[in-house]
Structures are given as C-alpha cells and as structure tokens.
Motif scaffolding. Structure first.
Motif, PDB file in Angstrom:
ATOM      1  N   HIS A 110      82.931  29.027   8.985  1.00  0.00           N
ATOM      2  CA  HIS A 110      81.963  30.126   9.040  1.00  0.00           C
ATOM      3  C   HIS A 110      81.002  29.898  10.205  1.00  0.00           C
ATOM      4  O   HIS A 110      80.488  28.794  10.397  1.00  0.00           O
ATOM      5  CB  HIS A 110      81.182  30.216   7.735  1.00  0.00           C
ATOM      6  CG  HIS A 110      80.353  31.442   7.609  1.00  0.00           C
ATOM      7  ND1 HIS A 110      79.091  31.544   8.149  1.00  0.00           N
ATOM      8  CD2 HIS A 110      80.595  32.634   7.012  1.00  0.00           C
ATOM      9  CE1 HIS A 110      78.586  32.742   7.882  1.00  0.00           C
ATOM     10  NE2 HIS A 110      79.488  33.419   7.194  1.00  0.00           N
ATOM     11  N   ALA A 111      80.774  30.939  10.993  1.00  0.00           N
ATOM     12  CA  ALA A 111      79.912  30.821  12.163  1.00  0.00           C
ATOM     13  C   ALA A 111      78.482  30.478  11.744  1.00  0.00           C
ATOM     14  O   ALA A 111      77.888  31.158  10.912  1.00  0.00           O
ATOM     15  CB  ALA A 111      79.909  32.132  12.954  1.00  0.00           C
ATOM     16  N   GLY A 112      77.955  29.412  12.330  1.00  0.00           N
ATOM     17  CA  GLY A 112      76.571  29.036  12.067  1.00  0.00           C
ATOM     18  C   GLY A 112      76.373  28.136  10.867  1.00  0.00           C
ATOM     19  O   GLY A 112      75.241  27.746  10.570  1.00  0.00           O
ATOM     20  N   ASN A 113      77.458  27.765  10.129  1.00  0.00           N
ATOM     21  CA  ASN A 113      77.317  26.898   8.957  1.00  0.00           C
ATOM     22  C   ASN A 113      78.570  26.035   8.835  1.00  0.00           C
ATOM     23  O   ASN A 113      79.637  26.525   8.460  1.00  0.00           O
ATOM     24  CB  ASN A 113      77.109  27.734   7.686  1.00  0.00           C
ATOM     25  CG  ASN A 113      76.686  26.889   6.501  1.00  0.00           C
ATOM     26  OD1 ASN A 113      76.920  25.683   6.471  1.00  0.00           O
ATOM     27  ND2 ASN A 113      76.073  27.513   5.519  1.00  0.00           N
ATOM     28  N   ASP A 114      78.447  24.755   9.157  1.00  0.00           N
ATOM     29  CA  ASP A 114      79.610  23.863   9.149  1.00  0.00           C
ATOM     30  C   ASP A 114      79.965  23.375   7.748  1.00  0.00           C
ATOM     31  O   ASP A 114      80.910  22.596   7.577  1.00  0.00           O
ATOM     32  CB  ASP A 114      79.376  22.662  10.067  1.00  0.00           C
ATOM     33  CG  ASP A 114      78.084  21.931   9.764  1.00  0.00           C
ATOM     34  OD1 ASP A 114      77.375  22.342   8.821  1.00  0.00           O
ATOM     35  OD2 ASP A 114      77.777  20.945  10.468  1.00  0.00           O
ATOM     36  N   LYS A 115      79.220  23.824   6.722  1.00  0.00           N
ATOM     37  CA  LYS A 115      79.566  23.504   5.345  1.00  0.00           C
ATOM     38  C   LYS A 115      80.311  24.649   4.659  1.00  0.00           C
ATOM     39  O   LYS A 115      80.630  24.554   3.475  1.00  0.00           O
ATOM     40  CB  LYS A 115      78.300  23.170   4.539  1.00  0.00           C
ATOM     41  CG  LYS A 115      77.572  21.923   4.999  1.00  0.00           C
ATOM     42  CD  LYS A 115      76.354  21.677   4.114  1.00  0.00           C
ATOM     43  CE  LYS A 115      75.582  20.452   4.590  1.00  0.00           C
ATOM     44  NZ  LYS A 115      74.375  20.221   3.742  1.00  0.00           N
ATOM     45  N   SER A 116      80.569  25.733   5.398  1.00  0.00           N
ATOM     46  CA  SER A 116      81.204  26.917   4.826  1.00  0.00           C
ATOM     47  C   SER A 116      82.420  27.315   5.645  1.00  0.00           C
ATOM     48  O   SER A 116      82.502  27.024   6.844  1.00  0.00           O
ATOM     49  CB  SER A 116      80.210  28.088   4.766  1.00  0.00           C
ATOM     50  OG  SER A 116      79.069  27.737   4.020  1.00  0.00           O
ATOM     51  N   CYS A 117      83.353  28.009   4.994  1.00  0.00           N
ATOM     52  CA  CYS A 117      84.523  28.540   5.686  1.00  0.00           C
ATOM     53  C   CYS A 117      84.947  29.847   5.024  1.00  0.00           C
ATOM     54  O   CYS A 117      84.577  30.130   3.885  1.00  0.00           O
ATOM     55  CB  CYS A 117      85.666  27.530   5.702  1.00  0.00           C
ATOM     56  SG  CYS A 117      86.108  26.888   4.072  1.00  0.00           S
ATOM     57  N   VAL A 118      85.729  30.651   5.742  1.00  0.00           N
ATOM     58  CA  VAL A 118      86.126  31.979   5.275  1.00  0.00           C
ATOM     59  C   VAL A 118      87.636  32.141   5.393  1.00  0.00           C
ATOM     60  O   VAL A 118      88.285  31.482   6.202  1.00  0.00           O
ATOM     61  CB  VAL A 118      85.406  33.091   6.075  1.00  0.00           C
ATOM     62  CG1 VAL A 118      83.906  33.028   5.868  1.00  0.00           C
ATOM     63  CG2 VAL A 118      85.741  32.980   7.555  1.00  0.00           C
ATOM     64  N   TRP A 119      88.193  33.053   4.567  1.00  0.00           N
ATOM     65  CA  TRP A 119      89.618  33.367   4.627  1.00  0.00           C
ATOM     66  C   TRP A 119      89.898  34.676   3.889  1.00  0.00           C
ATOM     67  O   TRP A 119      89.131  35.096   3.024  1.00  0.00           O
ATOM     68  CB  TRP A 119      90.449  32.230   4.038  1.00  0.00           C
ATOM     69  CG  TRP A 119      90.430  32.132   2.542  1.00  0.00           C
ATOM     70  CD1 TRP A 119      91.316  32.641   1.646  1.00  0.00           C
ATOM     71  CD2 TRP A 119      89.427  31.479   1.744  1.00  0.00           C
ATOM     72  NE1 TRP A 119      90.958  32.356   0.357  1.00  0.00           N
ATOM     73  CE2 TRP A 119      89.801  31.640   0.393  1.00  0.00           C
ATOM     74  CE3 TRP A 119      88.248  30.783   2.047  1.00  0.00           C
ATOM     75  CZ2 TRP A 119      89.029  31.120  -0.644  1.00  0.00           C
ATOM     76  CZ3 TRP A 119      87.495  30.269   1.000  1.00  0.00           C
ATOM     77  CH2 TRP A 119      87.890  30.445  -0.324  1.00  0.00           C
ATOM     78  N   HIS A 120      91.016  35.311   4.254  1.00  0.00           N
ATOM     79  CA  HIS A 120      91.502  36.524   3.583  1.00  0.00           C
ATOM     80  C   HIS A 120      92.547  36.128   2.551  1.00  0.00           C
ATOM     81  O   HIS A 120      93.289  35.161   2.735  1.00  0.00           O
ATOM     82  CB  HIS A 120      92.132  37.484   4.590  1.00  0.00           C
ATOM     83  CG  HIS A 120      91.125  38.299   5.347  1.00  0.00           C
ATOM     84  ND1 HIS A 120      90.544  39.440   4.837  1.00  0.00           N
ATOM     85  CD2 HIS A 120      90.594  38.119   6.588  1.00  0.00           C
ATOM     86  CE1 HIS A 120      89.708  39.945   5.732  1.00  0.00           C
ATOM     87  NE2 HIS A 120      89.716  39.163   6.806  1.00  0.00           N
ATOM     88  N   ALA A 121      92.627  36.911   1.455  1.00  0.00           N
ATOM     89  CA  ALA A 121      93.637  36.639   0.430  1.00  0.00           C
ATOM     90  C   ALA A 121      93.855  37.875  -0.428  1.00  0.00           C
ATOM     91  O   ALA A 121      92.949  38.697  -0.608  1.00  0.00           O
ATOM     92  CB  ALA A 121      93.216  35.467  -0.445  1.00  0.00           C
ATOM     93  N   ALA A 122      95.086  37.992  -0.954  1.00  0.00           N
ATOM     94  CA  ALA A 122      95.397  39.017  -1.955  1.00  0.00           C
ATOM     95  C   ALA A 122      95.090  38.394  -3.303  1.00  0.00           C
ATOM     96  O   ALA A 122      95.908  37.667  -3.870  1.00  0.00           O
ATOM     97  CB  ALA A 122      96.853  39.443  -1.855  1.00  0.00           C
ATOM     98  N   ASP A 123      93.888  38.657  -3.811  1.00  0.00           N
ATOM     99  CA  ASP A 123      93.369  37.961  -4.986  1.00  0.00           C
ATOM    100  C   ASP A 123      93.674  38.723  -6.273  1.00  0.00           C
ATOM    101  O   ASP A 123      93.738  39.954  -6.287  1.00  0.00           O
ATOM    102  CB  ASP A 123      91.858  37.768  -4.836  1.00  0.00           C
ATOM    103  CG  ASP A 123      91.289  36.873  -5.916  1.00  0.00           C
ATOM    104  OD1 ASP A 123      91.586  35.675  -5.890  1.00  0.00           O
ATOM    105  OD2 ASP A 123      90.563  37.377  -6.786  1.00  0.00           O
ATOM    106  N   PHE A 124      93.837  37.948  -7.379  1.00  0.00           N
ATOM    107  CA  PHE A 124      94.198  38.536  -8.663  1.00  0.00           C
ATOM    108  C   PHE A 124      93.192  38.164  -9.753  1.00  0.00           C
ATOM    109  O   PHE A 124      93.478  38.255 -10.935  1.00  0.00           O
ATOM    110  CB  PHE A 124      95.595  38.060  -9.077  1.00  0.00           C
ATOM    111  CG  PHE A 124      96.226  38.888 -10.167  1.00  0.00           C
ATOM    112  CD1 PHE A 124      96.717  40.160  -9.915  1.00  0.00           C
ATOM    113  CD2 PHE A 124      96.323  38.396 -11.458  1.00  0.00           C
ATOM    114  CE1 PHE A 124      97.288  40.925 -10.929  1.00  0.00           C
ATOM    115  CE2 PHE A 124      96.895  39.144 -12.479  1.00  0.00           C
ATOM    116  CZ  PHE A 124      97.373  40.410 -12.210  1.00  0.00           C
ATOM    117  N   SER A 125      91.997  37.747  -9.371  1.00  0.00           N
ATOM    118  CA  SER A 125      91.023  37.275 -10.351  1.00  0.00           C
ATOM    119  C   SER A 125      90.507  38.393 -11.250  1.00  0.00           C
ATOM    120  O   SER A 125      90.082  38.140 -12.382  1.00  0.00           O
ATOM    121  CB  SER A 125      89.842  36.597  -9.654  1.00  0.00           C
ATOM    122  OG  SER A 125      89.237  37.481  -8.713  1.00  0.00           O
TER     123      SER A 125
END
Length: 225
Positions: free
Chosen positions: A109-124
C-alpha cells in the motif's frame, strides 16, 4: 457507639460473606464440551497472522473496516488448493474468504509499509463479489511475510506447473512399470534356462548307454559272421 455504625456493620457482613467455609458447591447445570466445526478440518494452515482488514467501498469511494482478527492461508489436504480466510477475533464472523489463484497479486500500500492491497473474487457474504482488500499488520516483517507467502502460493497454483507435475508423475510411473516388466522377463528367462539344464543332463547318460550297446553288438560273434 461504633458497633451501631452502619458502615462498620456492612464491613463485618461483607467480611463474613467473603469467608471461605470450605464447602463444596456442585454446579446447577453441567455443560459438556461441544465440537465446533468451522469447515477447516480438511485443510492445513500455512500462514496465521493477526491483522486488520479493510474493503474499498466503490459507492462511497473510501476504505471501510471489515474487522480485526487472524488471517489464514489454508491448503486443502487432497486438492492442494489454497484459500485466504479471515475471521473477526470476537465474533468469528468471516470477513474474507476466497481462493488464491495464479492471477492473485499483492502489492504494498502506498505510504504504509505495514499494509498491502489485492483484488479477489470473495465469497465471505455468501456470493461472489469482486473486492479490493487492504490488510494492515502490526509489523513490517509480518506484512512482507504475508506478501511473499501469497505470491509463492499463486505461483504454485499455475496450471502449467500442475501439468508438468502430472507429466512427471506419469513418466515416473511408466518407468517403474518398464523396469518391473524387464525384471519379470529376465526372471522368466533364468527360470526357463534352469528348467532346461536337468533335461540335457538326463539325455547324456542315455546317449552313453546307446553307444555301449552298439559296441557290444559289433563285437558279438553274430556280427562277425
């Protein structure tokens, strides 16, 4: 007098109530342990980290918190497929549930090295939805570990690797069968050769006996006349 002091009387009564008499009090209701089935019985956890999850709200154009809890990568014991599951720590409500596919890509994640992002087809939520997730960890190391593990899993789920693995397994099986057939054939030849050996030995005394009879006939008086 002090003995009639209400506060003093309350203290004495409280002390009397707190005094341990040593009596054993049986519980009114006995609760038995109940096995909880969470659907993860046929899977092995290859990653288990505490984190906080966010989902991007397209309508509001903002990030919304999904819950804080434990994110897991679970590998199925038979199929080998891996899914990402996250439950809220207190309610155990599922806030993320989707397969890690060859196309899954996690980015910092831009600006935060403790976070990350991703796309997914979620079923929750009980139906497939295209979601953009952001997850935040307590340390940079945990974030890197999560990203590296997801990337490794995504790479291992590539169809070409599965095909190559199947081809290697098939080739190994054919090789084992060929070696087995060859060994059986050699064993059969050795058995046939050993079976023929006594027959030859049996024939040799017969030939010797015939030669001896022939010599006797030639040397007999009848043959000389």
């Amino acid at each position: 007098m002090a003995i009639n002091d209400p506060e003093h009387r309350e203290e004495e009564e409280a002390a009397a109530e707190d005094e341990d008499t040593g009596a054993q009090v049986a519980p009114i209701v006995r609760l038995e342990a109940v096995e909880v089935i969470n659907g993860e019985e046929d899977e092995d956890a290859i990653l288990d980290l505490k984190s906080k999850l966010y989902r991007f709200d397209k309508d509001g154009n903002q990030w919304k918190e999904r819950g804080a809890g434990t994110v897991k990568l679970l590998k199925h014991k038979e199929t080998g497929k891996v899914r990402l599951v996250m439950r809220q720590s207190k309610t155990l409500k599922i806030c993320a549930n989707h397969l890690v596919l060859p196309t899954t890509s996690v980015q910092e994640h831009a600006g935060n090295d403790k976070s990350c992002v991703w796309h997914a087809a979620d079923f929750s939520d009980g139906e497939l939805k295209d979601e953009l997730f952001c997850i935040r960890f307590g340390s940079v190391d945990n974030c890197k570990k999560f990203m590296e593990t997801v990337e490794e899993v995504a790479e291992s789920q590539h169809p070409e690797k599965e095909e190559n693995k199947d081809a290697s397994d098939a080739a190994g099986l054919l090789e084992n069968l060929t070696v087995k057939d060859k060994t059986e054939e050699e064993g059969k030849e050795v058995k046939e050769a050993s079976a023929d050996a006594p027959k030859k030995e049996e024939k040799e005394p017969e030939k010797a006996a015939e030669s001896e009879d022939k010599k006797k006939e030639e040397s007999s008086p009848a043959s000389s006349t």
